[in-house]
Design an enzyme around this catalytic site. Structure first.
Site: not given
Ligand code: NAD
Length: 268
Positions: A158, A154
């Site tokens: 991440k 990734h």
């Molecule tokens: P990112 O870091 O770009 O975004 C995270 C978001 O969450 C940001 O907007 C941040 O402000 C918010 N956030 C963080 N801590 C917070 C808190 N305590 N309270 C409220 N908001 C909070 O991350 P990303 O790449 O968008 O990934 C987010 C999550 O989704 C990760 O856990 C990732 O592994 C997961 N993900 C899952 C899939 C899937 O298909 N299920 C796909 C991609 C990513």
């Protein structure tokens, strides 16, 4: 129209989800949540897309949920736990895409699903959902004499490892060989490790650049190996799956579902 709340709107997935909601006539952006202290608070959720939606980004969860149908959460486990509780209180359904939960947090999700409909999946893509089934089948057929390893890569941002998807693939492989992953997983190797123990499932993690998500499950025997690979090239695939999951929940007042339920795939 389904009224959708998106959590983590300033994140990579938040951006892809907003894009997905804006281009789907069946979905309406009801509210947009981000963490307290985010510089995005108070800005219009459509700003990055050149749109004025009238929905201001907020960290105030309870008012955001009022009148909503479903919250789509791609944030961090501590935030997801807060949304889980608020959604139960407000009777709002949940799509949880966040990864990196502890066992206790996963149990909290299972318990909450007795009261509200929840789709919980570490990977919302159609391809990975299919891969989970294929890996279980392959592990079942190649049960004797094949070593199973899960390799993932990734992007450099991440924060959890192995990825939620790698763990899910490990669980599928473990099920195929009639084991629980916790009893056979090997998460790290360093130094003189000794020979590989039969029946274990190994994990290897790579991080770098802007890789959206690559996963390979290797089943290595003597004289041959099978490799099952998925590569995601855009977050749109996860966002589309998550929004499909939101629509799937429309007539599910309670229950815990995964993407196989959403896509109508047979469970092995
Ligand atoms: P990112 O870091 O770009 O975004 C995270 C978001 O969450 C940001 O907007 C941040 O402000 C918010 N956030 C963080 N801590 C917070 C808190 N305590 N309270 C409220 N908001 C909070 O991350 P990303 O790449 O968008 O990934 C987010 C999550 O989704 C990760 O856990 C990732 O592994 C997961 N993900 C899952 C899939 C899937 O298909 N299920 C796909 C991609 C990513």
């Amino acid at each position: 129209m389904l009224k959708v709340v998106i959590a983590g709107v300033s994140g990579r997935m938040g951006h892809a989800l907003l894009d997905g909601v804006f281009s789907d006539n069946g979905l309406q952006l009801h509210a947009a949540l981000d963490r307290a202290g985010s510089p995005m608070l108070g800005r219009d959720a459509g700003e990055q897309f050149g749109k004025v939606t009238g929905v201001k980004i907020t960290s105030d969860v309870a008012p955001a949920l009022q009148g909503a149908d479903v919250l789509v959460d791609f944030t961090r486990p501590e935030a997801s736990m807060q949304y889980l509780q608020a959604c139960q209180q407000a009777n709002v359904k949940l799509v949880i895409g966040t990864t990196g939960f502890s066992e206790a947090e996963k149990s909290a999700i299972t318990a909450a699903a007795r009261h509200v409909g929840i789709v919980f999946a570490p990977n919302m893509s159609v391809g990975v959902t299919l891969l989970i089934n294929l890996v279980e089948q392959a592990a079942r057929v190649l049960n004797e004499g094949y070593d199973i390893e899960v390799v993932e890569m990734h992007h450099r941002h991440k924060v959890d490892a192995p990825s939620g998807t790698a763990l899910r693939l490990g669980e599928a492989a473990a099920k195929g060989i009639d084991k629980a992953l916790k009893d056979c997983a090997v998460y790290a190797r360093e130094g003189v490790t000794g020979e590989r123990e039969a029946g274990t499932i190994g994990f290897a993690t790579m991080r770098g650049g802007d890789v959206v998500g690559d996963h390979t499950v290797v089943l290595a025997g003597v004289g041959e190996r099978v490799e099952l690979t998925h590569k995601a090239s855009s977050r749109a695939t996860f966002a589309q799956g998550a929004l499909r999951a939101a629509k799937f929940l429309a007539d599910k007042p309670s229950g815990l579902f995964d993407m196989r339920d959403v896509l109508g795939f047979a469970k092995n």
